[in-house]
Scaffold this motif. Structure first.
Motif, mmCIF file in Angstrom:
data_model
loop_
_atom_site.group_PDB
_atom_site.id
_atom_site.type_symbol
_atom_site.label_atom_id
_atom_site.label_comp_id
_atom_site.label_asym_id
_atom_site.label_seq_id
_atom_site.Cartn_x
_atom_site.Cartn_y
_atom_site.Cartn_z
ATOM 1 N N ARG A 1 31.438 38.051 45.442
ATOM 2 C CA ARG A 1 32.795 38.560 45.676
ATOM 3 C C ARG A 1 33.641 38.481 44.406
ATOM 4 O O ARG A 1 34.388 39.405 44.081
ATOM 5 C CB ARG A 1 33.461 37.786 46.810
ATOM 6 C CG ARG A 1 32.855 38.082 48.170
ATOM 7 C CD ARG A 1 33.763 37.624 49.310
ATOM 8 N NE ARG A 1 33.268 38.148 50.565
ATOM 9 C CZ ARG A 1 32.546 37.441 51.446
ATOM 10 N NH1 ARG A 1 32.297 36.172 51.220
ATOM 11 N NH2 ARG A 1 32.102 38.003 52.554
ATOM 12 N N GLU A 2 33.512 37.363 43.707
ATOM 13 C CA GLU A 2 34.278 37.198 42.479
ATOM 14 C C GLU A 2 33.870 38.246 41.441
ATOM 15 O O GLU A 2 34.704 38.929 40.844
ATOM 16 C CB GLU A 2 34.049 35.780 41.918
ATOM 17 C CG GLU A 2 34.625 35.539 40.535
ATOM 18 C CD GLU A 2 36.140 35.633 40.492
ATOM 19 O OE1 GLU A 2 36.780 35.414 41.542
ATOM 20 O OE2 GLU A 2 36.682 35.945 39.405
ATOM 21 N N MET B 1 32.480 41.077 41.790
ATOM 22 C CA MET B 1 32.712 42.480 42.172
ATOM 23 C C MET B 1 34.201 42.767 42.367
ATOM 24 O O MET B 1 34.581 43.868 42.752
ATOM 25 C CB MET B 1 31.939 42.815 43.451
ATOM 26 C CG MET B 1 30.423 42.924 43.267
ATOM 27 S SD MET B 1 29.910 44.205 42.066
ATOM 28 C CE MET B 1 30.485 45.692 42.901
ATOM 29 N N SER B 2 35.054 41.792 42.101
ATOM 30 C CA SER B 2 36.478 41.980 42.405
ATOM 31 C C SER B 2 37.187 42.943 41.465
ATOM 32 O O SER B 2 38.328 43.325 41.723
ATOM 33 C CB SER B 2 37.202 40.624 42.431
ATOM 34 O OG SER B 2 36.944 39.992 43.673
ATOM 35 N N ASN C 1 36.179 45.895 41.196
ATOM 36 C CA ASN C 1 35.954 47.200 41.831
ATOM 37 C C ASN C 1 36.709 47.235 43.149
ATOM 38 O O ASN C 1 36.286 46.634 44.140
ATOM 39 C CB ASN C 1 34.457 47.433 42.063
ATOM 40 C CG ASN C 1 33.719 47.657 40.758
ATOM 41 O OD1 ASN C 1 33.311 46.706 40.100
ATOM 42 N ND2 ASN C 1 33.583 48.906 40.363
#
Lengths: 782, 181
Positions: free
Chosen positions: B144-145, B147-148, B150
């Motif tokens: 999550r971190e 890909m944050s 995007n």
């Protein structure tokens, strides 16, 4: 005609090639974009019957993951030029002079349009002022020297490349004669408000004496809630590619209202509706922000003046300048209850910002019309007028922010009573619509609460605020209810073509900006005709197709479903007329047959069956074409119809920094029958994610001296990112609504409602602090 | 200057850089080469929609000037599939409903592939505990971190994360597409 399938790719490639010619680059060796994207329906060879409800993957999925789905700014015309806008830098006044000389001398310059040379055009017509009107205001479009908001376009520059257009636009300078403007909410209120109007009626309702009942209530809360301006921020900026062919205008738009936009452009430009053709096959998110706007008009007009096809893509800042969003609200929410928890008074009043002629009331109070049995009720909405860009509808307008206030107040009353907030809500369930007295078509919110509570582990919640802690993290649970009114548009129409090969095409001017419409309508058609998915082709999002089916009010599926059902009935009646005397179905009436296995069968004797292919072939017909309408939504006049959401949230709040993390989220829905479990779950999760933003991060900031938006970028306007979004659980009752086509009510906006309150209530449970101003920033917890 | 260093390799094909030095790599792909798979969401590095791979690393092509990419290998979403066969990450996005409108999707997919290389090189993120590890583990929090950058506005985050995690578990995330095979 544009389609969801890949069959027009050859044509698109050709257009792209035209765009490439002259660029001085060898293109022939570039990878072809025409790698076959198989229709995903071909993989799902399920029989037609029973397709409704199936979690089918999106039919356009392969195109989208390949980057091969064409959006509005990806259509290309030979000789096309690029547009850039210059914006006003004052909120109100007159343009004294506008200097375009430097821009005209810039390399690549083609044309500049200002109020001085713009063609005469009629103003846009706001939503609901006519069947196909879809504007947010009725202001003149570059017709005079007036400046009405800070960021209004004052010039459109065309150049051979985007870089040249951007540079030339930066060279335009204007001088203004400023007039006093209303640039802050406080000032707007001080100027005096006006009572909001909806459907010609003032928004003011009183049932009983709510103030007196509140004063006499054993327990009460009376508080003010604040919610900020917000912007849709679809990742695809508004874009339009246009070309004139003589007096005919071809428009490739990013739109959730193609038919409306074709009509609107025609009436603004003074041409006939049939002379404008608008397509919008793929839209990179809309959320209420992509109806008729000024940019389509500016592109068409400057294209006409310059004689060149035009691509106009708003810059990200340009989206904020031209397209308004959710209005700012201040709400008074007062709720009184007896010791037994029965509500005796509900007062929901307040003020929303508004602009002249805007059709969007930001009616936060609407959520209080039908949610609870309260005995007395007082509703009032005032509009405060600011000199800003016209406000628009943003996903669950009114209700998203209204449910924050109402459901926070319900939680406060529960705390005051020492009662479980779910039990309190269930205790105040109305038996009929509290406002209209109409029976509910289908209301199973209690079942949704029970199922959600069980799955979420609500019984583990400690009702005492600030009682659960892990290290520095305070942990809390909260819940909130949401509802969304059922809507079906009366303009639904569709054309159904059955062929002698046993395939069908459904033509309907509906839209898919990611909601799943294309998949769902294909599914419904296959289901209604008992065909396989790969035997059905959908053509949509094209103003030349039948139907007035805007993507508004979570109504597309219900509107289209009614239409497809009507078309199927008409087709069955026509097929029966074509039967040969030796058909197994000969002599049967429409009431006695049912579509089955690619044809018709006697309902109680499926062995008597003839396929569509056989019926048409033997009747020497290549195809059968019927067109049908869905009819007026009389069900909404006879019943109170809403979709319902019960939302559960767990948050972790850092006791030292005030940082808030949403750690768990569950939505339990009661929305009638779910047509596609996969795309519906996407809609539910999508609304809840946007509501995380509403609750915690999103705010359009404006300078109260100049009314200029200060954070017009995705870097400074904070939408939730991956790190902000936990695993979101969604469940639904699945109970069909007997009054709705297919038993399905709307779902697109539902989960925006109740979620922000669930988060705020969880923050209260975690910290003991009740925050009534969105977004809930950490400073409010320290 | 050698012939190789005077051209940009786009999905394996040599192309001459634009004459106008202001042209971003994103606009060069979209407007000059007609490769519209790479999307423009903000044009200022705030949304990640324009993410693509340069020499295997993910970059924001709206913040890259095309003329600076001569001698480099640019891979866009168009080059990930092998003919009719989708790249495993593309297929995973369909399987897990990792998109709605589809506009951020090419950027998410390219970003995920670029992220895999960062994990292999041990590049830490804001949430990495062990900064000295040779290879970073892809926990849910790390994913999550990382890909944050995007953004997705439709709220398809759960599906995106599930798709990337699935491809990673299958060892298919670091496949950088047809051009590299």
């Amino acid at each position: 005609m544009n389609e969801w399938s890949s069959s027009k790719r050859g044509d698109l490639s050709r257009r792209r090639m035209l765009g490439v010619v002259g660029a001085g680059v060898v293109v022939s060796a570039l990878p072809s974009r025409s790698g076959a994207a198989t229709r995903p329906g071909a993989q799902a060879r399920t029989a037609g019957e029973g397709l409704v409800g199936a979690p089918l993957p999106r039919i356009e999925g392969p195109l989208k993951v390949r980057g091969a789905a064409p959006y509005a700014a990806e259509f290309t015309f030979a000789g096309m030029v690029y547009a850039a806008l210059a914006f006003s830098t004052i909120a109100k006044g007159r343009i004294i002079s506008i200097d375009t000389g430097a821009a005209e001398a810039a390399p690549g310059f083609v044309h500049v349009m200002t109020h001085v040379n713009a063609p005469r055009m009629r103003p846009m017509m706001p939503w609901a002022s006519s069947e196909k009107a879809a504007g947010n205001d009725a202001w003149p479009i570059m017709q005079d020297d007036r400046v009405r908001w800070n960021g209004q376009p004052i010039a459109v520059v065309l150049a051979e490349t985007q870089e040249q257009a951007d540079h030339a636009a930066s060279l335009i300078s204007a001088t203004y004669e400023e007039e006093p403007a209303t640039t802050s909410f406080a000032q707007a209120k001080a100027n005096g408000t006006e009572t909001a109007v909806l459907g010609g009626q003032p928004v003011h309702i009183e049932i009983g004496d709510a103030e007196a009942a509140l004063a006499a209530a054993a327990v009460s809360v009376d508080a003010t809630f604040h919610t900020p301006y917000q912007n849709h921020n679809a990742i695809e900026p508004h874009a339009v590619t246009v070309a004139w062919h003589g007096n005919e205008l071809e428009v490739h738009d990013a739109s959730q209202s193609v038919v409306h936009n074709a009509w609107s452009l025609a009436q603004i430009l003074g041409i006939e509706e049939h002379q404008v053709h608008v397509t919008s096959p793929y839209v990179g998110g809309s959320f209420g922000g992509k109806f008729m706007g000024m940019h389509q008009v500016l592109a068409a007009a400057s294209s006409r003046l310059s004689g060149r096809p035009v691509r106009l893509t708003l810059s990200r800042a340009g989206v904020y300048r031209l397209v308004g969003g959710r209005a700012l609200t201040e709400q008074r929410l007062a709720l009184g209850a007896g010791r037994d928890g029965r509500f005796v008074a509900l007062i929901h009043t307040g003020t929303s910002t508004h602009t002249p002629d805007s059709p969007h009331p930001e009616l936060a109070q609407f959520v209080s019309y039908s949610s609870y049995a309260t005995g007395t009720l007082k509703i009032d909405l005032q509009w405060a007028h600011l000199d800003m860009v016209a406000n628009a509808a943003m996903r669950a307008p009114g209700e998203a922010v209204g449910s924050f206030a109402l459901e926070s107040a319900v939680d406060e009353v529960a705390v005051a009573l020492g009662m479980d907030p779910i039990e309190l809500r269930i205790r105040n369930e109305p038996q009929a619509d509290p406002l209209t007295g109409l029976p509910f078509s289908s209301r199973n919110i209690v079942e949704a609460w029970r199922a959600g509570a069980k799955r979420f582990g609500w019984e583990r919640r400690n009702p005492t605020p600030r009682a659960v802690r892990q290290g520095d993290w305070l942990i809390g649970m909260g819940c909130g209810a949401g509802s969304h009114m059922y809507a079906r548009e009366s303009g639904g129409a569709a054309r159904l073509t059955l062929t002698k090969h046993g395939t069908a095409t459904i033509d309907i001017a509906a839209h898919d900006a990611g909601m799943g419409t294309a998949t769902v309508l294909t599914q419904i058609t296959a289901d209604q005709l008992a065909l396989r998915l790969d035997q059905v082709r959908l053509r949509a999002a094209d103003s030349a197709l039948p139907g007035v089916v805007p993507g508004i009010g979570s109504s597309q599926t219900t509107t289209a479903a009614a239409t497809i059902i009507a078309a199927q009935r008409k087709a069955v009646a026509e097929l029966l007329k074509l039967l040969r005397r030796d058909s197994p179905l000969a002599g049967l009436t429409a009431d006695e047959v049912t579509p089955r296995d690619g044809g018709l069968a006697k309902t109680d004797d499926p062995a008597r069956h003839e396929s569509y292919s056989s019926i048409l072939t033997r009747a020497r017909r290549d195809e059968l074409v019927v067109e049908a309408t869905g009819g007026n939504p009389t069900e909404s006049e006879q019943y109170s119809m809403y979709s319902y959401a019960a939302v559960f949230c767990e948050v972790r709040v850092n006791a030292v920094t005030g940082e808030i993390r949403v750690s768990r989220l569950l939505g339990s829905m009661d929305c009638g029958r779910v047509v596609n479990a996969r795309t519906a779950a996407g809609q539910f999760r999508g609304g809840m994610v946007m509501a995380i933003g509403l609750a915690l991060t999103e705010e359009t900031l404006y300078d109260e001296r100049t009314a200029r938006i200060m954070n017009p970028s995705l870097s400074e306007y904070h939408v939730p990112v991956h790190a902000d979004v936990p695993e979101i659980d969604v469940i639904w009752t699945g109970i069909p609504d007997p009054q709705a086509p297919l038993g399905a009510r709307g779902i697109g906006e539902l989960s925006m409602n109740g979620t922000a309150a669930a988060i705020a209530n969880a923050v209260h449970n975690a910290t003991g602090t009740r925050v009534r101003r969105l977004p809930i920033t950490l400073d409010q917890l320290l | 200057m050698s012939a190789e260093s005077s051209v940009i390799r786009v999905n394996g094909t040599a192309v001459a850089p634009p004459g106008d030095p202001r042209v971003s790599l994103l606009d060069f792909l979209r407007e000059t080469l007609g490769l519209h798979g790479t999307k423009k969401g903000c044009d200022q590095g705030g949304c990640g929609a324009c993410t693509l791979l340069v020499d295997g690393e993910r970059i924001l092509s709206c913040l890259a000037l095309a003329v600076q990419y001569t001698g480099r290998d640019v891979v866009t979403v168009e080059a990930l599939a092998d003919g009719d066969r989708l790249h495993p990450v593309q297929q995973a996005f369909i399987d897990h409903d990792g998109f709605q409108c589809g506009y951020c999707t090419p950027g998410q997919i390219c970003s995920a592939i670029g992220m895999a290389g960062e994990l292999e090189r041990g590049v830490p993120s804001h949430v990495t505990e062990d900064l000295s590890a040779k290879r970073a583990e892809l926990t849910a929090e790390e994913l999550r971190e990382r890909m944050s950058g995007n953004l997705c506005r439709c709220g398809a985050h759960n599906g995106i994360v599930a798709a990337i995690a699935k491809a990673h578990q299958a060892g298919q995330l670091s496949d950088s597409g047809r051009a590299a095979r």
